[in-house]
Design a protein around this motif. Structure first.
Motif, mmCIF file in Angstrom:
data_model
loop_
_atom_site.group_PDB
_atom_site.id
_atom_site.type_symbol
_atom_site.label_atom_id
_atom_site.label_comp_id
_atom_site.label_asym_id
_atom_site.label_seq_id
_atom_site.Cartn_x
_atom_site.Cartn_y
_atom_site.Cartn_z
ATOM 1 N N GLY A 99 1.484 10.981 -10.290
ATOM 2 C CA GLY A 99 0.335 11.872 -10.363
ATOM 3 C C GLY A 99 0.760 13.317 -10.392
ATOM 4 N N ASP A 140 2.325 1.714 -3.471
ATOM 5 C CA ASP A 140 1.279 2.223 -4.365
ATOM 6 C C ASP A 140 1.054 3.714 -4.142
ATOM 7 O OD1 ASP A 140 0.861 -0.179 -5.587
ATOM 8 O OD2 ASP A 140 -0.937 -0.700 -4.425
ATOM 9 N N ARG A 141 0.980 4.133 -2.893
ATOM 10 C CA ARG A 141 0.765 5.549 -2.574
ATOM 11 C C ARG A 141 1.921 6.402 -3.079
ATOM 12 N NH1 ARG A 141 2.545 9.229 0.433
ATOM 13 N NH2 ARG A 141 3.943 7.861 1.556
ATOM 14 N N PHE A 192 4.006 5.760 -5.608
ATOM 15 C CA PHE A 192 3.957 5.847 -7.069
ATOM 16 C C PHE A 192 2.837 6.775 -7.526
ATOM 17 C CE2 PHE A 192 6.777 2.215 -7.179
ATOM 18 C CZ PHE A 192 7.526 2.478 -8.315
ATOM 19 N N GLU A 193 1.670 6.690 -6.893
ATOM 20 C CA GLU A 193 0.562 7.584 -7.249
ATOM 21 C C GLU A 193 0.932 9.036 -6.981
ATOM 22 O OE1 GLU A 193 -2.876 6.329 -5.162
ATOM 23 O OE2 GLU A 193 -3.076 4.476 -6.309
ATOM 24 N N ASP A 194 1.560 9.293 -5.851
ATOM 25 C CA ASP A 194 1.949 10.667 -5.531
ATOM 26 C C ASP A 194 2.991 11.187 -6.514
ATOM 27 O OD1 ASP A 194 0.232 10.718 -3.410
ATOM 28 O OD2 ASP A 194 1.770 10.468 -1.873
ATOM 29 N N GLY A 197 -2.144 12.296 -6.770
ATOM 30 C CA GLY A 197 -2.468 11.059 -7.434
ATOM 31 C C GLY A 197 -3.942 10.889 -7.708
ATOM 32 N N ASP A 198 -4.739 11.927 -7.679
ATOM 33 C CA ASP A 198 -6.175 11.830 -7.892
ATOM 34 C C ASP A 198 -6.470 11.720 -9.382
ATOM 35 O OD1 ASP A 198 -9.043 13.919 -7.141
ATOM 36 O OD2 ASP A 198 -8.884 11.798 -7.567
ATOM 37 N N ALA A 199 -6.258 10.548 -9.943
ATOM 38 C CA ALA A 199 -6.399 10.349 -11.379
ATOM 39 C C ALA A 199 -7.844 10.434 -11.824
ATOM 40 C CB ALA A 199 -5.801 8.999 -11.767
ATOM 41 N N ARG A 201 0.826 -1.217 0.000
ATOM 42 C CA ARG A 201 0.000 0.000 0.000
ATOM 43 C C ARG A 201 0.855 1.260 0.000
ATOM 44 N NH1 ARG A 201 -3.456 -2.888 3.412
ATOM 45 N NH2 ARG A 201 -2.501 -1.961 5.240
#
Length: 174
Positions: A49, A41-42, A44-46, A57-59, A38
């Motif tokens: 994104g 994942d966070r 990479f999204e940050d 990361g709010d795609a 988790r």
């Protein structure tokens, strides 16, 4: 003295409020591998994104394509310039909804029937949408838009009163 005149108008307040999200609370797992998964994942999204112009990361709330917008003002009018390279004039939609100017469209991927194998694709394709909050003195009945060489120029005259009609479509001229 009117303090509202000293504060600059926030043209992007609708975009900023639309991208906020509530993150549901979740119970931490005792499994250290799941926690690490988790967290990775966070991260990479940050990272990716924010590199693509997305917040946190709010795609889902931010679209991949986000055309650059320049906003200028004079005593008589506002001028909005939007860079939309590679997009046809017919693929752009410009509407006014209340006090919001909505610029949307789609950049379609060119398809050729060749047997080309791509090694790398850096150009982005897809839909875009920008929502600009218009100031109270914008005359939405007199908005004019022109499109030339991948640049959309929108002229919004200023007026004295604050009466506003509903939704109106704006034609784009060449």
């Amino acid at each position: 003295m009117d303090l509202k005149k000293l504060k600059p108008w926030n043209w992007f307040k609708r975009e900023e409020t639309a991208s906020t999200e509530v993150v549901p609370a979740r119970r931490e797992s005792a499994d250290p591998l799941m926690r690490m998964h988790r967290e990775m994942d966070r991260m990479f999204e940050d990272f990716f994104g924010s590199a693509l112009g997305m917040r946190g990361g709010d795609a889902a709330a931010s679209l991949l394509l986000k055309p650059s917008v320049d906003i200028a003002e004079t005593r008589k009018a506002y001028r909005i310039t939007v860079e939309v390279p590679g997009i046809d004039e017919d693929a752009i939609d410009l509407t006014v909804d209340g006090d919001d100017l909505i610029i949307s469209g789609e950049k379609r991927q060119e398809t050729e029937e060749d047997d080309q194998g791509y090694h790398r694709v850096e150009r982005a394709y897809g839909q875009f949408r920008r929502i600009l909050s218009l100031p109270g003195d914008a005359d939405i009945d007199a908005i004019q838009a022109r499109f030339k060489n991948g640049v959309l120029k929108i002229d919004i005259p200023r007026r004295k009163d604050d009466a506003r009609p509903g939704v109106r479509r704006i034609e784009i001229g060449s």
